[in-house]
Design a protein around this motif. Structure first.
Motif, PDB file in Angstrom:
ATOM      1  N   GLU A   1       0.853  -1.184  -0.207  1.00 34.68           N
ATOM      2  CA  GLU A   1       0.141   0.021  -0.020  1.00 34.68           C
ATOM      3  C   GLU A   1       0.938   1.145  -0.202  1.00 34.68           C
ATOM      4  OE1 GLU A   1      -3.031  -0.201  -0.680  1.00 34.68           O
ATOM      5  OE2 GLU A   1      -3.488  -2.363  -0.398  1.00 34.68           O
TER       6      GLU A   1
ATOM      7  N   GLU B   1      -5.973   5.865   1.894  1.00 32.61           N
ATOM      8  CA  GLU B   1      -6.953   5.431   2.820  1.00 32.61           C
ATOM      9  C   GLU B   1      -6.675   3.612   3.095  1.00 32.61           C
ATOM     10  OE1 GLU B   1     -10.901   5.249   1.392  1.00 32.61           O
ATOM     11  OE2 GLU B   1     -11.438   6.039   3.445  1.00 32.61           O
ATOM     12  N   ALA B   2      -6.394   3.195   1.932  1.00 35.77           N
ATOM     13  CA  ALA B   2      -5.940   1.675   2.019  1.00 35.77           C
ATOM     14  C   ALA B   2      -4.728   1.493   2.663  1.00 35.77           C
ATOM     15  CB  ALA B   2      -5.940   0.890   0.421  1.00 35.77           C
TER      16      ALA B   2
ATOM     17  N   GLY C   1      -5.599   1.693   6.290  1.00 34.55           N
ATOM     18  CA  GLY C   1      -6.480   0.617   6.721  1.00 34.55           C
ATOM     19  C   GLY C   1      -5.482  -0.727   6.987  1.00 34.55           C
ATOM     20  N   ALA C   2      -4.434  -0.721   6.244  1.00 35.11           N
ATOM     21  CA  ALA C   2      -3.598  -1.735   6.247  1.00 35.11           C
ATOM     22  C   ALA C   2      -2.708  -1.794   7.502  1.00 35.11           C
ATOM     23  CB  ALA C   2      -2.810  -1.936   4.907  1.00 35.11           C
TER      24      ALA C   2
ATOM     25  N   GLY D   1      -3.343   0.161   9.888  1.00 31.93           N
ATOM     26  CA  GLY D   1      -3.978   0.492  11.430  1.00 31.93           C
ATOM     27  C   GLY D   1      -4.298   1.838  11.723  1.00 31.93           C
ATOM     28  N   SER D   2      -5.314   2.466  11.499  1.00 39.71           N
ATOM     29  CA  SER D   2      -5.974   3.874  11.320  1.00 39.71           C
ATOM     30  C   SER D   2      -5.667   4.580  12.753  1.00 39.71           C
ATOM     31  CB  SER D   2      -7.429   3.782  11.088  1.00 39.71           C
ATOM     32  OG  SER D   2      -7.835   5.038  10.911  1.00 39.71           O
TER      33      SER D   2
ATOM     34  N   ALA E   1      -7.362   9.365  10.060  1.00 38.67           N
ATOM     35  CA  ALA E   1      -8.678   9.405   9.591  1.00 38.67           C
ATOM     36  C   ALA E   1      -9.288  10.762   9.214  1.00 38.67           C
ATOM     37  CB  ALA E   1      -9.335   8.648  10.645  1.00 38.67           C
TER      38      ALA E   1
END
Length: 66
Positions: A6, A42-43, A46-47, A49-50, A55
């Motif tokens: 990512e 965003e991906a 997400g991978a 850990g947000s 965010a």
């Protein structure tokens, strides 16, 4: 390993945006690339850990682009 992939996508997109800017690409093309960058970022988050800060930054960017 997903985090590395990512991150690589985000870095490649940033390079592509830099190249387009250097070539005086039309604004609509740059805007499309920035929108794609947001999805890739965003991906990545997400991978990874947000975090709340990340965010919020993504949401602000998404709203700014409409």
């Amino acid at each position: 390993m997903a985090v590395v992939e990512e991150a690589r996508f985000v870095l490649e997109r940033l390079r592509r945006i830099d190249q387009l800017k250097a070539q005086d690409a039309p604004a609509d093309l740059l805007l499309d690339e920035v929108r794609s960058l947001l999805g890739e970022a965003e991906a990545w988050i997400g991978a990874e850990g947000s975090s709340e800060r990340a965010a919020r930054a993504l949401e602000s960017s998404r709203q700014a682009l409409g």
